[in-house]
Enzyme design. Structure first.
Site, PDB file in Angstrom:
ATOM      1  CG  HIS A   1      14.679  -7.324 -51.214  1.00  0.00           C
ATOM      2  ND1 HIS A   1      15.148  -6.074 -50.699  1.00  0.00           N
ATOM      3  CD2 HIS A   1      14.011  -7.692 -50.307  1.00  0.00           C
ATOM      4  CE1 HIS A   1      14.709  -6.152 -49.566  1.00  0.00           C
ATOM      5  NE2 HIS A   1      13.735  -7.037 -49.276  1.00  0.00           N
TER       6      HIS A   1
ATOM      7  N   GLY B   1      18.611 -16.748 -46.625  1.00  0.00           N
ATOM      8  CA  GLY B   1      17.455 -16.110 -46.325  1.00  0.00           C
ATOM      9  C   GLY B   1      16.231 -17.328 -46.222  1.00  0.00           C
TER      10      GLY B   1
END
Length: 398
Positions: free
Chosen positions: A280, A334
């Site tokens: 993450h 990301g």
């Protein structure tokens, strides 16, 4: 080590000529994906910058992601005829211009008014999938209408009827895959957001979960996004729930947040078409293994039965080449894309994606790789001296 071959579609088309450097804030040029970070910092409010860049705890895992990539080396091949280099790939059976997809990222309108729609259009133009999240600030229908190849990301929600409704909407909108994030039974302790009581900007909220909007947190105790996660995400998620999910959707399942090889193997047994090796981006368990260090074990465990993607800390096309050499079929991109959006809107996000592809193509040529299959056969090593990366992450943030 030698990685397994990727699921790439080999091609012979030459790469497009490099684009002229895009000017950013203050006239600075956007020459690498990592450059977008400083350009975004110049325009974002401090609270939003902390939200985008912040990591869990003291940032150990966020720094470890970058350090692991910096230490990783590839062994180039020579005399390979790289007069034509193709980055063409196949992700879940669909063509992509290069082996990447835009990662799910919440509330993109917090960094730019055009938000998810601008990034989806940039991904469409770049020829890569865009992942719209359950905490998106635009609906999945709006995103799918851009014409981008759209994946829908889901957290395991307490209300199964809401989950079922979202699955039906994703299929009706033409989404081509479902991404289930499994590493968030609760949100990691992102101290910058907690200390300052992060609240979303006015007018920005969860387009799919409108009942959550407007819950202002108390400074020093929580953040609006952490409160939302606690309210709707079900921590009881377990392997049996993947069977429930598979019975209710025909979409290919991507399980995101896998680090242990045994979990990867079991995800495939439960019907996963792909797994994403991810911590993450260092935003969940502080002290978790760097994603790129977990990657080879996962590749070995699934043994070609599903595709393997990786994210967390990737900041250049060279990083993508390293991931391919370790056996990844592709990557999720990301923060750099979000930085590009913040700095220059759709043009910035598009520029970042194009730079990733250009840098990958360039690195492949220098490594003697005319296609992705040859990149997957590169040997890798570890540098004895840890590198000091100029894009080493978010260590300067509170």
């Amino acid at each position: 080590m030698t990685a397994v071959a990727t699921g790439a579609v080999a091609g012979t088309a030459a790469a497009a000529p490099p684009a002229a450097p895009a000017p950013g804030a203050g006239g600075a040029a956007l020459l690498t994906p990592a450059d977008a970070r400083s350009l975004a910092a110049a325009v974002l409010p401090a609270a939003v910058r902390r939200f985008v860049d912040g990591a869990a705890g003291s940032g150990l895992t966020a720094r470890a992601n970058r350090a692991a990539l910096d230490r990783l080396t590839v062994v180039p091949r020579v005399l390979s005829d790289v007069s034509s280099v193709s980055t063409a790939a196949a992700l879940l059976g669909r063509p992509a211009a290069f082996p990447a997809a835009v990662a799910p990222m919440a509330y993109q309108r917090a960094v730019h008014p055009d938000g998810e729609l601008a990034v989806a259009e940039a991904a469409r133009d770049a020829g890569v999938p865009f992942t719209v999240g359950v905490f998106s600030s635009r609906t999945l229908e709006e995103v799918a209408a851009t014409g981008a190849t759209t994946w829908f990301q889901l957290y395991w929600l307490r209300d199964r009827s809401v989950t079922t409704g979202l699955l039906e909407r994703a299929e009706a909108a033409g989404c081509s895959a479902l991404v289930l994030t499994v590493d968030t039974p609760r949100m990691g302790r992102r101290l910058g957001d907690l200390r300052h009581g992060f609240a979303l900007p006015d007018g920005v909220g969860p387009a799919h979960l409108r009942s959550l909007a407007g819950r202002a947190p108390a400074p020093g105790r929580s953040s609006e996004v952490a409160d939302q996660t606690a309210a709707v995400v079900d921590p009881s998620l377990n392997w049996a729930d993947l069977d429930w999910l598979g019975a209710r959707t025909s979409l290919p399942l991507i399980v995101k947040g896998v680090l242990d090889p045994s979990d990867a193997r079991r995800a495939v047994d439960c019907g996963a078409s792909a797994v994403v090796v991810s911590n993450h981006g260092g935003r969940q368990l502080d002290g978790a293994v760097a994603a790129v260090e977990a990657l080879p074990g996962v590749v070995e465990a699934v043994a070609g039965r599903c595709q393997v993607l990786v994210d967390s800390g990737l900041r250049s096309g060279g990083d993508v080449l390293k991931a391919l050499a370790l056996g990844a079929d592709g990557v999720l991109l990301g923060r750099p894309v979000l930085w590009g959006l913040a700095a220059q809107g759709k043009a910035g996000a598009a520029r970042v994606l194009r730079l990733f592809q250009e840098e990958l193509e360039h690195a492949m040529a220098l490594a003697g790789c005319p296609d992705l299959a040859s990149a997957g056969r590169l040997r890798t090593g570890r540098s004895a001296v840890p590198a000091v990366s100029p894009v080493s992450g978010e260590e300067d943030l509170p």
